[in-house]
Design a protein around this motif. Sequence first.
Motif, mmCIF file in Angstrom:
data_model
loop_
_atom_site.group_PDB
_atom_site.id
_atom_site.type_symbol
_atom_site.label_atom_id
_atom_site.label_comp_id
_atom_site.label_asym_id
_atom_site.label_seq_id
_atom_site.Cartn_x
_atom_site.Cartn_y
_atom_site.Cartn_z
ATOM 1 N N SER A 147 0.836 -1.195 0.000
ATOM 2 C CA SER A 147 0.000 0.000 0.000
ATOM 3 C C SER A 147 0.875 1.250 0.000
ATOM 4 O O SER A 147 1.956 1.266 0.590
ATOM 5 C CB SER A 147 -0.909 0.002 1.234
ATOM 6 O OG SER A 147 -1.758 1.132 1.251
ATOM 7 N N SER A 148 0.393 2.286 -0.697
ATOM 8 C CA SER A 148 1.008 3.627 -0.697
ATOM 9 C C SER A 148 2.477 3.619 -1.103
ATOM 10 O O SER A 148 3.277 4.398 -0.585
ATOM 11 C CB SER A 148 0.844 4.286 0.681
ATOM 12 O OG SER A 148 -0.514 4.528 0.956
ATOM 13 N N GLY A 201 5.180 3.744 2.288
ATOM 14 C CA GLY A 201 4.725 2.506 1.670
ATOM 15 C C GLY A 201 5.273 1.254 2.323
ATOM 16 O O GLY A 201 6.328 1.266 2.959
ATOM 17 N N GLY A 202 4.540 0.159 2.121
ATOM 18 C CA GLY A 202 4.972 -1.134 2.645
ATOM 19 C C GLY A 202 3.890 -2.171 2.499
ATOM 20 O O GLY A 202 2.875 -1.965 1.820
ATOM 21 N N VAL A 203 4.085 -3.294 3.152
ATOM 22 C CA VAL A 203 3.120 -4.395 3.116
ATOM 23 C C VAL A 203 1.817 -3.938 3.766
ATOM 24 O O VAL A 203 1.815 -3.355 4.855
ATOM 25 C CB VAL A 203 3.678 -5.636 3.837
ATOM 26 C CG1 VAL A 203 2.633 -6.752 3.890
ATOM 27 C CG2 VAL A 203 4.941 -6.128 3.136
ATOM 28 N N HIS A 204 0.720 -4.196 3.091
ATOM 29 C CA HIS A 204 -0.596 -3.789 3.578
ATOM 30 C C HIS A 204 -1.076 -4.771 4.642
ATOM 31 O O HIS A 204 -1.127 -5.980 4.404
ATOM 32 C CB HIS A 204 -1.575 -3.770 2.403
ATOM 33 C CG HIS A 204 -2.960 -3.317 2.759
ATOM 34 N ND1 HIS A 204 -3.218 -2.114 3.345
ATOM 35 C CD2 HIS A 204 -4.170 -3.919 2.591
ATOM 36 C CE1 HIS A 204 -4.527 -1.966 3.513
ATOM 37 N NE2 HIS A 204 -5.117 -3.058 3.075
ATOM 38 N N ASP A 264 0.452 4.098 6.152
ATOM 39 C CA ASP A 264 -0.366 5.135 5.529
ATOM 40 C C ASP A 264 -1.608 5.506 6.327
ATOM 41 O O ASP A 264 -2.073 6.637 6.272
ATOM 42 C CB ASP A 264 -0.749 4.742 4.099
ATOM 43 C CG ASP A 264 -1.212 3.303 3.968
ATOM 44 O OD1 ASP A 264 -1.352 2.621 5.001
ATOM 45 O OD2 ASP A 264 -1.427 2.851 2.827
ATOM 46 N N ARG A 265 -2.167 4.565 7.087
ATOM 47 C CA ARG A 265 -3.351 4.908 7.875
ATOM 48 C C ARG A 265 -3.012 5.883 9.006
ATOM 49 O O ARG A 265 -3.899 6.551 9.535
ATOM 50 C CB ARG A 265 -3.977 3.647 8.455
ATOM 51 C CG ARG A 265 -4.565 2.677 7.420
ATOM 52 C CD ARG A 265 -5.230 1.547 8.151
ATOM 53 N NE ARG A 265 -5.792 0.517 7.294
ATOM 54 C CZ ARG A 265 -5.185 -0.624 6.982
ATOM 55 N NH1 ARG A 265 -3.950 -0.846 7.442
ATOM 56 N NH2 ARG A 265 -5.767 -1.520 6.237
ATOM 57 N N VAL A 266 -1.745 5.952 9.383
ATOM 58 C CA VAL A 266 -1.324 6.825 10.483
ATOM 59 C C VAL A 266 -0.732 8.131 9.962
ATOM 60 O O VAL A 266 -0.983 9.197 10.526
ATOM 61 C CB VAL A 266 -0.304 6.100 11.387
ATOM 62 C CG1 VAL A 266 0.174 7.008 12.520
ATOM 63 C CG2 VAL A 266 -0.925 4.830 11.950
ATOM 64 N N VAL A 267 0.060 8.074 8.890
ATOM 65 C CA VAL A 267 0.761 9.279 8.431
ATOM 66 C C VAL A 267 0.363 9.707 7.023
ATOM 67 O O VAL A 267 0.750 10.789 6.576
ATOM 68 C CB VAL A 267 2.291 9.078 8.485
ATOM 69 C CG1 VAL A 267 2.731 8.811 9.910
ATOM 70 C CG2 VAL A 267 2.749 7.951 7.573
ATOM 71 N N GLY A 268 -0.387 8.894 6.295
ATOM 72 C CA GLY A 268 -0.859 9.284 4.982
ATOM 73 C C GLY A 268 0.251 9.474 3.982
ATOM 74 O O GLY A 268 1.145 8.643 3.848
ATOM 75 N N ALA A 269 0.225 10.601 3.266
ATOM 76 C CA ALA A 269 1.188 10.879 2.201
ATOM 77 C C ALA A 269 2.439 11.571 2.707
ATOM 78 O O ALA A 269 3.293 11.956 1.913
ATOM 79 C CB ALA A 269 0.526 11.753 1.130
ATOM 80 N N ALA A 270 2.567 11.736 4.019
ATOM 81 C CA ALA A 270 3.704 12.435 4.607
ATOM 82 C C ALA A 270 4.607 11.459 5.333
ATOM 83 O O ALA A 270 4.232 10.314 5.588
ATOM 84 C CB ALA A 270 3.215 13.518 5.573
ATOM 85 N N THR A 271 5.791 11.913 5.692
ATOM 86 C CA THR A 271 6.673 11.070 6.480
ATOM 87 C C THR A 271 6.155 10.948 7.910
ATOM 88 O O THR A 271 5.556 11.877 8.448
ATOM 89 C CB THR A 271 8.103 11.639 6.519
ATOM 90 O OG1 THR A 271 8.920 10.799 7.338
ATOM 91 C CG2 THR A 271 8.121 13.046 7.101
ATOM 92 N N LEU A 285 -3.304 0.471 -3.601
ATOM 93 C CA LEU A 285 -2.716 -0.839 -3.339
ATOM 94 C C LEU A 285 -1.998 -1.321 -4.587
ATOM 95 O O LEU A 285 -2.380 -0.986 -5.716
ATOM 96 C CB LEU A 285 -3.793 -1.852 -2.945
ATOM 97 C CG LEU A 285 -4.665 -1.512 -1.732
ATOM 98 C CD1 LEU A 285 -5.679 -2.629 -1.490
ATOM 99 C CD2 LEU A 285 -3.814 -1.276 -0.497
ATOM 100 N N THR A 286 -0.965 -2.106 -4.392
ATOM 101 C CA THR A 286 -0.240 -2.689 -5.529
ATOM 102 C C THR A 286 0.246 -4.076 -5.151
ATOM 103 O O THR A 286 0.312 -4.438 -3.968
ATOM 104 C CB THR A 286 0.938 -1.793 -5.942
ATOM 105 O OG1 THR A 286 1.535 -2.327 -7.135
ATOM 106 C CG2 THR A 286 2.003 -1.745 -4.875
ATOM 107 N N GLY A 287 0.590 -4.843 -6.154
ATOM 108 C CA GLY A 287 1.083 -6.193 -5.903
ATOM 109 C C GLY A 287 1.487 -6.859 -7.196
ATOM 110 O O GLY A 287 1.515 -6.248 -8.270
#
Length: 633
Positions: free
Chosen positions: A268-269, A377-380, A403-410, A574-576
């Motif tokens: 994800s992300s 990004g990382g494993v969903h 991403d659920r915690v920080v979204g598009a930011a670091t 999402l990607t895979g």
Amino acid sequence: MVVPTSAPSSALAASANLRSPRPRATQRAPRPTLVEDSADHLLLHADVLVIGGGPAATWSAIAATEQGASVVLVDKGYCGTSGVAATAGVGHWLVPPDADRRDEEITPREEQGGYLTDRDWTNDVLDEAWHRTALIDGWGYERTRRSRPAAGGARGTAPAPNPFARRPGERSFSGSSPDYLRFLRGKVKKNGVTVLDHSPALELLVDGAGVVSGAQGYQRQTGRAWRVSSGAVVLATGGTTWKSHSLGGDVNTGEGHLMAAEVGAHLSSMEFSNFYGMVPFGTSMDKNGFFVTASYWDHEGVPITYENLHKSRAELLGASLRGTITAQFTQFPPEVRPTLRAAMPNFFMVTDKLGVDPFTERFPMDWVQEGTVRGTGGVHVLDRDAWTGVPGLFAAGDVAARDRVVGAATGAGGPNLAWAVASGTWSGRAAAALAADRGPSSRGPRLEPTGTVGLRPDDGARLPLSAPAGEGAWREITAAVRDEMLPIDKSVFRHHQGLVRSLDTLDDLWDRAGTELVPPDVRGASAIRTRETAGMLAMARWANRTALHRTETRGMHTRTDFPDTDPQQARRLLTGGLRDLWVLPDPEPPVTGTAGAPYPVTLSAKTRSGRPVGAVATALTTTTAPTRTEEAS
């Protein structure tokens, strides 16, 4: 089109049923079973295998032992000193369980994260981090922590103000990472965990039903293969920096993400995987949050204005393309500087050697790609068990998407550490519960390896299998991947033509890897390099593929051909896939502002995963992956 699943719906439901009530905690967990310990092989049976050695891995191992599980932890380096966390400072994001304080903290981060976050998940992460870190002093951490310098350096004087403290009566947790990680290693071993240092994992193992049931790899110092059969596996292998020489980051090469994808997990992300850390020029010392509010000047001495360096660093990165910029930590008064030096000893050791006082002098700075370590990004993961959707496999820390915690930011240091504590705890508990339900019979010898590129030939490669596999192939492919992922003008300032060219190069490299990254022994030392290269290549393809699909600018993702933020694209991606990649919107929408559940919420008022597992299984149904031409169009 819907998201390809990591497992059929029946398998998802079966795995959900396996996650039963937690076993009773014990003072010291039982030891794993030693099956073979010879010059050539080490074979262990355990309830839980944790792959990794940083904060998330140690918190996961501790949580699993608290449930009475036997645990093996394998680390690519030396648990407690390897990876990026060991070179930084400790500064958890701790917010008390108060509705007003939570809203005050979370609301600005929702805007910063491009409104891709989930307030309910963030509250749960903060809850877990708040309660778990409160235990540390009782475990004896205060007795091992280095003393902090007093103001003026004299004993008996008033302590220096703590810039990390939040408000009177609120708890903070900050200090030196080397001390913190050394303590966590000791706690892990005290709880009965068997630790295998310098033992990188190469591939996951599955049983006949496709349930992840262990892993195997290679011990560098003893020169032998290892294999651990387990009731569940937690991946905590860290993020990916594409060997940018970020301090401590060259061990983070993406093979954990690749292992997850090989058994059916998705990510994800990944478009938010291009975060650049700031370093004093000529160094790799990127572990310093003080840069975030520092002052900057361009190569002509003109001050550089910026909006929010957690959200985007495009203003400074663009100025760096025109010449070397300088920085100074003008934001800190003299009375807090001793505390800052104590919290970040590694950084100030570097500036002292350079003869620079960053508080009072301008110094030239440069950039280093920190990828998914400081990106998003990382494993969903699907739920508050940190479950990947693949039976038997959980993920924690930087390897999992934040991403659920920080979204598009670091997430920088604080939110990332809070996520490490929470996801580590969740994954360890859930893995222990699953292992207890599966029982000892799951640790049998009939397990199948799952490794693909970097270990075995890829039958789908478009190059003939007879192509010569040179000894230096991993070096050449690694260099080519870095050429695509490290330059600022490629990785930060993206556009359609550049991304398509990069993806063409990376796809060709994947074909080449399928025939050339084949070590003579899949469980030997040479497999470590080929597997690292395959991991970096896979991560680069996922990152650029999702960047191509997000046709807007949001957070750290900058598209020069789409400079505006599109409200219609306020969805996580999402990607895979391995050879044929897919990118699709996450069926789970962001939850921001008043859309979140009123805080606090009891677990009885919602499912543990925040949504019914059955709904997820329905959404994640198998479909045909798009072709390369469809992706590029």
